[in-house]
Design a protein around this motif. Sequence first.
Motif, PDB file in Angstrom:
ATOM      1  N   THR A  54       0.771  -1.357  -0.079  1.00  0.00           N
ATOM      2  CA  THR A  54      -0.015   0.088   0.058  1.00  0.00           C
ATOM      3  C   THR A  54       0.975   1.164  -0.199  1.00  0.00           C
ATOM      4  O   THR A  54       2.019   1.296   0.430  1.00  0.00           O
ATOM      5  CB  THR A  54      -0.893   0.118   1.289  1.00  0.00           C
ATOM      6  OG1 THR A  54      -0.368   0.160   2.492  1.00  0.00           O
ATOM      7  CG2 THR A  54      -1.872  -1.063   1.244  1.00  0.00           C
ATOM      8  N   ARG A  55       0.553   2.197  -0.485  1.00  0.00           N
ATOM      9  CA  ARG A  55       1.106   3.532  -0.296  1.00  0.00           C
ATOM     10  C   ARG A  55      -0.003   4.658  -0.053  1.00  0.00           C
ATOM     11  O   ARG A  55      -1.098   4.527  -0.472  1.00  0.00           O
ATOM     12  CB  ARG A  55       1.775   3.904  -1.664  1.00  0.00           C
ATOM     13  CG  ARG A  55       0.941   3.948  -2.988  1.00  0.00           C
ATOM     14  CD  ARG A  55       1.822   4.285  -4.181  1.00  0.00           C
ATOM     15  NE  ARG A  55       1.025   4.393  -5.283  1.00  0.00           N
ATOM     16  CZ  ARG A  55       0.578   5.503  -6.062  1.00  0.00           C
ATOM     17  NH1 ARG A  55       0.832   6.429  -5.431  1.00  0.00           N
ATOM     18  NH2 ARG A  55      -0.136   5.697  -6.858  1.00  0.00           N
ATOM     19  N   GLN A  56       0.284   5.563   0.376  1.00  0.00           N
ATOM     20  CA  GLN A  56      -0.544   6.713   0.829  1.00  0.00           C
ATOM     21  C   GLN A  56      -0.595   7.735  -0.114  1.00  0.00           C
ATOM     22  O   GLN A  56       0.394   8.364  -0.460  1.00  0.00           O
ATOM     23  CB  GLN A  56      -0.194   7.274   2.283  1.00  0.00           C
ATOM     24  CG  GLN A  56      -1.139   8.325   2.908  1.00  0.00           C
ATOM     25  CD  GLN A  56      -0.643   8.491   4.247  1.00  0.00           C
ATOM     26  OE1 GLN A  56       0.134   9.287   4.499  1.00  0.00           O
ATOM     27  NE2 GLN A  56      -1.439   8.276   5.324  1.00  0.00           N
ATOM     28  N   VAL A  57      -1.904   7.940  -0.788  1.00  0.00           N
ATOM     29  CA  VAL A  57      -2.200   9.119  -1.593  1.00  0.00           C
ATOM     30  C   VAL A  57      -3.094  10.108  -1.116  1.00  0.00           C
ATOM     31  O   VAL A  57      -3.918   9.780  -0.246  1.00  0.00           O
ATOM     32  CB  VAL A  57      -2.680   8.442  -2.913  1.00  0.00           C
ATOM     33  CG1 VAL A  57      -1.456   7.682  -3.587  1.00  0.00           C
ATOM     34  CG2 VAL A  57      -3.804   7.868  -2.778  1.00  0.00           C
ATOM     35  N   GLU A  58      -3.164  11.411  -1.633  1.00  0.00           N
ATOM     36  CA  GLU A  58      -4.299  12.202  -1.133  1.00  0.00           C
ATOM     37  C   GLU A  58      -5.588  12.080  -1.832  1.00  0.00           C
ATOM     38  O   GLU A  58      -5.454  12.000  -3.033  1.00  0.00           O
ATOM     39  CB  GLU A  58      -3.749  13.785  -1.502  1.00  0.00           C
ATOM     40  CG  GLU A  58      -4.694  14.920  -0.743  1.00  0.00           C
ATOM     41  CD  GLU A  58      -4.181  16.093  -1.187  1.00  0.00           C
ATOM     42  OE1 GLU A  58      -4.815  16.953  -1.833  1.00  0.00           O
ATOM     43  OE2 GLU A  58      -2.882  16.451  -0.829  1.00  0.00           O
ATOM     44  N   SER A  59      -6.660  11.661  -0.947  1.00  0.00           N
ATOM     45  CA  SER A  59      -7.780  11.560  -1.572  1.00  0.00           C
ATOM     46  C   SER A  59      -8.781  12.864  -1.651  1.00  0.00           C
ATOM     47  O   SER A  59      -9.864  12.437  -2.301  1.00  0.00           O
ATOM     48  CB  SER A  59      -8.582  10.388  -0.834  1.00  0.00           C
ATOM     49  OG  SER A  59      -8.577  10.723   0.574  1.00  0.00           O
ATOM     50  N   GLY A  60      -8.655  13.873  -0.832  1.00  0.00           N
ATOM     51  CA  GLY A  60      -9.375  15.137  -0.748  1.00  0.00           C
ATOM     52  C   GLY A  60      -9.215  15.794   0.386  1.00  0.00           C
ATOM     53  O   GLY A  60      -8.292  15.405   1.277  1.00  0.00           O
ATOM     54  N   ARG A  61      -9.832  17.029   0.320  1.00  0.00           N
ATOM     55  CA  ARG A  61      -9.484  18.069   1.427  1.00  0.00           C
ATOM     56  C   ARG A  61     -10.734  18.210   1.998  1.00  0.00           C
ATOM     57  O   ARG A  61     -11.869  18.567   1.361  1.00  0.00           O
ATOM     58  CB  ARG A  61      -8.641  19.125   1.016  1.00  0.00           C
ATOM     59  CG  ARG A  61      -7.314  18.693   0.655  1.00  0.00           C
ATOM     60  CD  ARG A  61      -6.469  20.034   0.326  1.00  0.00           C
ATOM     61  NE  ARG A  61      -5.140  19.772   0.175  1.00  0.00           N
ATOM     62  CZ  ARG A  61      -4.114  20.537  -0.106  1.00  0.00           C
ATOM     63  NH1 ARG A  61      -4.328  21.729   0.243  1.00  0.00           N
ATOM     64  NH2 ARG A  61      -3.125  20.225  -0.424  1.00  0.00           N
ATOM     65  N   VAL A  62     -10.878  18.509   3.513  1.00  0.00           N
ATOM     66  CA  VAL A  62     -12.080  19.091   4.158  1.00  0.00           C
ATOM     67  C   VAL A  62     -11.838  20.174   4.926  1.00  0.00           C
ATOM     68  O   VAL A  62     -10.609  20.132   5.810  1.00  0.00           O
ATOM     69  CB  VAL A  62     -12.643  17.842   4.874  1.00  0.00           C
ATOM     70  CG1 VAL A  62     -13.902  18.412   5.744  1.00  0.00           C
ATOM     71  CG2 VAL A  62     -12.891  16.528   4.153  1.00  0.00           C
ATOM     72  N   ARG A  63     -12.686  21.149   4.846  1.00  0.00           N
ATOM     73  CA  ARG A  63     -12.218  22.365   5.455  1.00  0.00           C
ATOM     74  C   ARG A  63     -13.574  23.047   6.254  1.00  0.00           C
ATOM     75  O   ARG A  63     -14.564  22.757   5.928  1.00  0.00           O
ATOM     76  CB  ARG A  63     -11.585  23.786   4.652  1.00  0.00           C
ATOM     77  CG  ARG A  63     -12.544  24.020   3.511  1.00  0.00           C
ATOM     78  CD  ARG A  63     -12.090  25.164   2.723  1.00  0.00           C
ATOM     79  NE  ARG A  63     -10.970  24.572   1.909  1.00  0.00           N
ATOM     80  CZ  ARG A  63     -10.955  24.019   0.871  1.00  0.00           C
ATOM     81  NH1 ARG A  63     -12.183  23.710   0.126  1.00  0.00           N
ATOM     82  NH2 ARG A  63      -9.871  23.518   0.140  1.00  0.00           N
ATOM     83  N   LEU A  64     -13.262  23.717   7.387  1.00  0.00           N
ATOM     84  CA  LEU A  64     -14.329  24.576   8.066  1.00  0.00           C
ATOM     85  C   LEU A  64     -14.215  25.955   7.638  1.00  0.00           C
ATOM     86  O   LEU A  64     -13.343  26.501   7.830  1.00  0.00           O
ATOM     87  CB  LEU A  64     -14.166  24.045   9.658  1.00  0.00           C
ATOM     88  CG  LEU A  64     -14.497  23.008  10.301  1.00  0.00           C
ATOM     89  CD1 LEU A  64     -13.914  22.739  11.779  1.00  0.00           C
ATOM     90  CD2 LEU A  64     -15.687  22.576  10.005  1.00  0.00           C
ATOM     91  N   LEU A  95     -12.623  19.492  13.151  1.00  0.00           N
ATOM     92  CA  LEU A  95     -12.425  18.345  12.308  1.00  0.00           C
ATOM     93  C   LEU A  95     -11.394  17.533  12.889  1.00  0.00           C
ATOM     94  O   LEU A  95     -10.165  17.691  13.184  1.00  0.00           O
ATOM     95  CB  LEU A  95     -11.735  18.606  10.860  1.00  0.00           C
ATOM     96  CG  LEU A  95     -12.891  19.686  10.168  1.00  0.00           C
ATOM     97  CD1 LEU A  95     -12.030  20.016   8.720  1.00  0.00           C
ATOM     98  CD2 LEU A  95     -14.128  18.907   9.904  1.00  0.00           C
ATOM     99  N   GLU A  96     -11.608  16.113  12.895  1.00  0.00           N
ATOM    100  CA  GLU A  96     -10.744  15.069  13.250  1.00  0.00           C
ATOM    101  C   GLU A  96     -10.747  13.932  12.326  1.00  0.00           C
ATOM    102  O   GLU A  96     -11.792  13.664  11.229  1.00  0.00           O
ATOM    103  CB  GLU A  96     -11.071  14.089  14.616  1.00  0.00           C
ATOM    104  CG  GLU A  96     -11.163  15.312  15.808  1.00  0.00           C
ATOM    105  CD  GLU A  96     -11.330  14.671  16.993  1.00  0.00           C
ATOM    106  OE1 GLU A  96     -12.007  13.734  17.116  1.00  0.00           O
ATOM    107  OE2 GLU A  96     -11.073  15.256  18.036  1.00  0.00           O
ATOM    108  N   LYS A  97      -9.522  13.146  11.887  1.00  0.00           N
ATOM    109  CA  LYS A  97      -9.445  12.147  10.969  1.00  0.00           C
ATOM    110  C   LYS A  97      -9.619  10.586  11.759  1.00  0.00           C
ATOM    111  O   LYS A  97      -8.928  10.450  12.794  1.00  0.00           O
ATOM    112  CB  LYS A  97      -8.159  12.277  10.584  1.00  0.00           C
ATOM    113  CG  LYS A  97      -8.218  13.197   9.181  1.00  0.00           C
ATOM    114  CD  LYS A  97      -6.873  13.320   8.485  1.00  0.00           C
ATOM    115  CE  LYS A  97      -5.696  13.264   9.227  1.00  0.00           C
ATOM    116  NZ  LYS A  97      -4.631  13.188   8.243  1.00  0.00           N
ATOM    117  N   ASP A  98     -10.179   9.817  11.206  1.00  0.00           N
ATOM    118  CA  ASP A  98     -10.177   8.421  11.730  1.00  0.00           C
ATOM    119  C   ASP A  98      -9.967   7.616  10.501  1.00  0.00           C
ATOM    120  O   ASP A  98     -10.282   7.668   9.364  1.00  0.00           O
ATOM    121  CB  ASP A  98     -11.803   8.052  11.958  1.00  0.00           C
ATOM    122  CG  ASP A  98     -12.231   8.461  13.165  1.00  0.00           C
ATOM    123  OD1 ASP A  98     -11.288   8.828  14.176  1.00  0.00           O
ATOM    124  OD2 ASP A  98     -13.453   8.914  13.282  1.00  0.00           O
ATOM    125  N   ALA A  99      -9.040   6.345  10.753  1.00  0.00           N
ATOM    126  CA  ALA A  99      -8.610   5.438   9.805  1.00  0.00           C
ATOM    127  C   ALA A  99      -9.424   4.366   9.617  1.00  0.00           C
ATOM    128  O   ALA A  99      -9.894   3.765  10.589  1.00  0.00           O
ATOM    129  CB  ALA A  99      -7.163   4.981  10.267  1.00  0.00           C
TER     130      ALA A  99
END
Length: 272
Positions: free
Chosen positions: A164-174, A240-244
Amino acid sequence: MIDQTHVEALYDCDVIDNKGEKIGSVKRVWLEDGTGKPMWAEVHTGLFGMKEHFVPIQQGQVAGGAITVPVSKEQVKDSPSMNTSDDHMSDTEQEALYRHYGMIPQAKTGDHDRLDGKQAAGQRGRQATGQQATGQRATGQHAQREAGDAAEVTLSEEKLDVGTRQVESGRVRLVKHTVTEQRNITVPVTHEEVRVVREPVQGDAARTGKAFADEQAEMTLHREEPVVQKRTEATERVRLEKDAVTEQKDIKGEVRKERVEVERDDEPRSRR
């Protein structure tokens, strides 16, 4: 089969036995007098490479900086020691090596034949010409190795290594902005109203007033009015928080593999 074209790459090669175990590294290559064919490799063995043994290499296979020989590591360790201080191997020493590895020399060719059991005793009468040592290097690759009456090929196939490799899937902003809305609030208010009270005059009170004179009496009335004032207060915090999140994905890929077929030249092929 190893010939003179491989001598340049043999020096310092790792020697691998028929079980895939490393025997040691090549110190010198011994060639046949007259033909110059490589016959034996003088191999350093042991933990610190202090022991020397002779290994038959004519039927070996050179690949990837190593030479694979059709003998076992145990045979090499038990091989007879040679006195080669003058860089020459006598016929007696050669015969001792042939007997140990179960081989016989073909006269004037330097080829080796494998012997089985009792058959070896009657055929060891042939002798090989003398052999000399050389310190030349060696390389080369063979896809097929033949040892006596055995032939083999190496089959390979591809495997899929999936990571696996990590890529940017999108951005979220407030984003905070101000909106105006109408609010209706009911507020209780009080006001004063006048009420006329009439009551009969009794006693001395009847004589206090002036008869037939103009008079007036006045009263101040009050009422409440709504008063609107604004004040600012914090109501909540938003972050905003991220969950894997782990999920399963099917990966498809094409791989190649080699297959082997046996073809015979001594029988006609049948057709379906």
